[in-house]
Enzyme design. Structure first.
Site, mmCIF file in Angstrom:
data_model
loop_
_atom_site.group_PDB
_atom_site.id
_atom_site.type_symbol
_atom_site.label_atom_id
_atom_site.label_comp_id
_atom_site.label_asym_id
_atom_site.label_seq_id
_atom_site.Cartn_x
_atom_site.Cartn_y
_atom_site.Cartn_z
ATOM 1 N N CYS A 120 0.588 -0.925 -0.427
ATOM 2 C CA CYS A 120 -0.017 -0.220 0.132
ATOM 3 C C CYS A 120 0.704 1.596 0.372
ATOM 4 O O CYS A 120 2.452 1.331 0.775
ATOM 5 C CB CYS A 120 -0.586 0.155 1.517
ATOM 6 S SG CYS A 120 -1.900 1.664 1.853
ATOM 7 N N THR B 206 1.145 3.556 1.850
ATOM 8 C CA THR B 206 0.911 3.643 3.674
ATOM 9 C C THR B 206 2.224 2.674 3.358
ATOM 10 O O THR B 206 2.807 3.061 4.368
ATOM 11 C CB THR B 206 -0.161 3.505 3.985
ATOM 12 O OG1 THR B 206 -1.429 3.904 3.808
ATOM 13 C CG2 THR B 206 0.371 3.177 5.729
ATOM 14 N N HIS C 174 5.221 4.514 2.675
ATOM 15 C CA HIS C 174 5.090 5.783 3.704
ATOM 16 C C HIS C 174 6.199 5.410 4.716
ATOM 17 O O HIS C 174 7.090 6.197 4.671
ATOM 18 C CB HIS C 174 4.023 6.871 3.969
ATOM 19 C CG HIS C 174 3.580 7.925 2.847
ATOM 20 N ND1 HIS C 174 4.174 8.382 2.143
ATOM 21 C CD2 HIS C 174 2.465 7.427 2.529
ATOM 22 C CE1 HIS C 174 2.966 8.954 1.454
ATOM 23 N NE2 HIS C 174 2.221 8.558 1.365
#
Length: 339
Positions: free
Chosen positions: A37, A39, A42
């Site tokens: 993902c 995320t 990140h």
């Protein structure tokens, strides 16, 4: 058992972990596939270390088979294929007004606690959704991001025949476009990456590249000057935020899907007043969004194989994240956690 640990900025290490016997109300899973993902990317870039507290096993876009049931678990059997809704709700709070999926005490499994980049994963039974036998575990790993798309479209209150714009043709934007298509909407996509533009057009979508065309003029042409009833901002860019208030019509809706966590954006608030535009925040998903996603996935309406950029083994996870950084046109990378 094998697990991949995020240890520090730019680094995953593959090691071992012991299977955790499920307590009452829990289920132990054998993770099949887990998608990477945004995320997770990140996290890989080190921007969430304070929350993650590395070393940590991350990952949440998972499909799995049930391996062991804890006391009191009903409705599941060993061998069932499942998707996981990775939310731990915590105590209810008056601020939440009953919307526990965005509640003050929400914890995200795979961020705030161990996630799916491992072979054996123990989770609360309420997070599980059965997958139909005809849906492969590989495609079952799309249920979590597809549920995001279903939630976004639901909040946008899209009706058949409406003109909808998806700003950003990455994995979530593309899934939103497919859900919109399933709802009978007229779908236009905005994307600047030429490789993605070609892919999206190959999937049958009308795509405008604002780096090469005037977005407003082209949308006016495509809609017969009616413009957009509901726009979905998925790109996370200032350019899209600037354009989103220009493309929607009177009482048009804008669904804010992108996180925009890097700082404030400039938004033309006058447009909201002038045309009674509605801005809708969208985050995560609810139980019914998962069931909707499973229904759409099982219908065969989404060509998941086209959206899969690579399937790699757990041992290759470091190389996968490095490649994602170097491949802005990539779509969905899947990790085979059992291979």
């Amino acid at each position: 058992m094998k697990a991949a640990y995020y240890t520090s900025k730019g680094t995953f290490e593959v090691g071992s972990n012991a299977p955790i016997a499920p307590a009452a109300g829990e289920v132990r899973l054998e993770v099949a596939y887990c998608g990477v993902c945004g995320t997770d990317v990140h996290i890989y870039h080190g921007v969430m270390d304070q929350r993650i507290g590395p070393p940590q096993i991350v990952g949440h876009e998972a499909s799995a088979t049930v391996a062991e049931l804890g006391e009191g678990v009903e409705g599941f059997a060993v061998g069932d294929k499942v998707a996981i809704r990775p939310l731990h709700f915590g105590a209810a709070h008056p601020f939440d007004k009953g919307h526990k999926h965005v509640g003050k005490n929400l914890k995200f499994i795979g961020i705030d606690s161990a996630g799916a980049f491992q072979q054996s994963w123990t989770v609360p039974a309420y997070t599980l959704h059965k997958l139909p036998e005809a849906l492969s575990l590989e495609h079952g790993a799309f249920i979590e991001p597809l549920s995001v798309a279903c939630h976004d479209v639901k909040l946008g209150r899209v009706k058949a025949g409406e003109n909808c714009l998806v700003m950003g043709g990455g994995p979530i934007g593309t899934l939103i476009a497919f859900v919109l298509k399933e709802k009978g909407a007229n779908v236009i996509m905005s994307e600047v990456n030429k490789t993605r533009v070609d892919m999206l057009r190959g999937l049958g979508f009308q795509v405008v590249n604002p780096a090469e065309e005037n977005l407003l003029e082209r949308i006016s042409e495509l809609t017969g000057t009616a413009m957009i009833d509901c726009a979905f901002e998925v790109s996370g860019s200032q350019a899209a935020v600037t354009s989103m208030t220009e493309v929607v019509n009177v009482r048009g809706r804008i669904v804010m899907v992108a996180i925009h966590g890097g700082g404030p954006r400039q938004v033309d608030l006058f447009k909201f007043f002038w045309s009674e535009i509605e801005l809708i925040g969208a985050r995560l998903y609810e139980e019914d969004d998962y069931e909707e996603a499973i229904r759409i996935a099982a219908s065969g309406a989404i060509p998941f194989e086209t959206l899969i950029t690579q399937v790699r083994n757990l041992d290759d996870i470091q190389a996968v994240f490095e490649e994602i950084d170097n491949n802005p046109a990539g779509m969905k990378y899947l990790i085979n956690c059992q291979a």
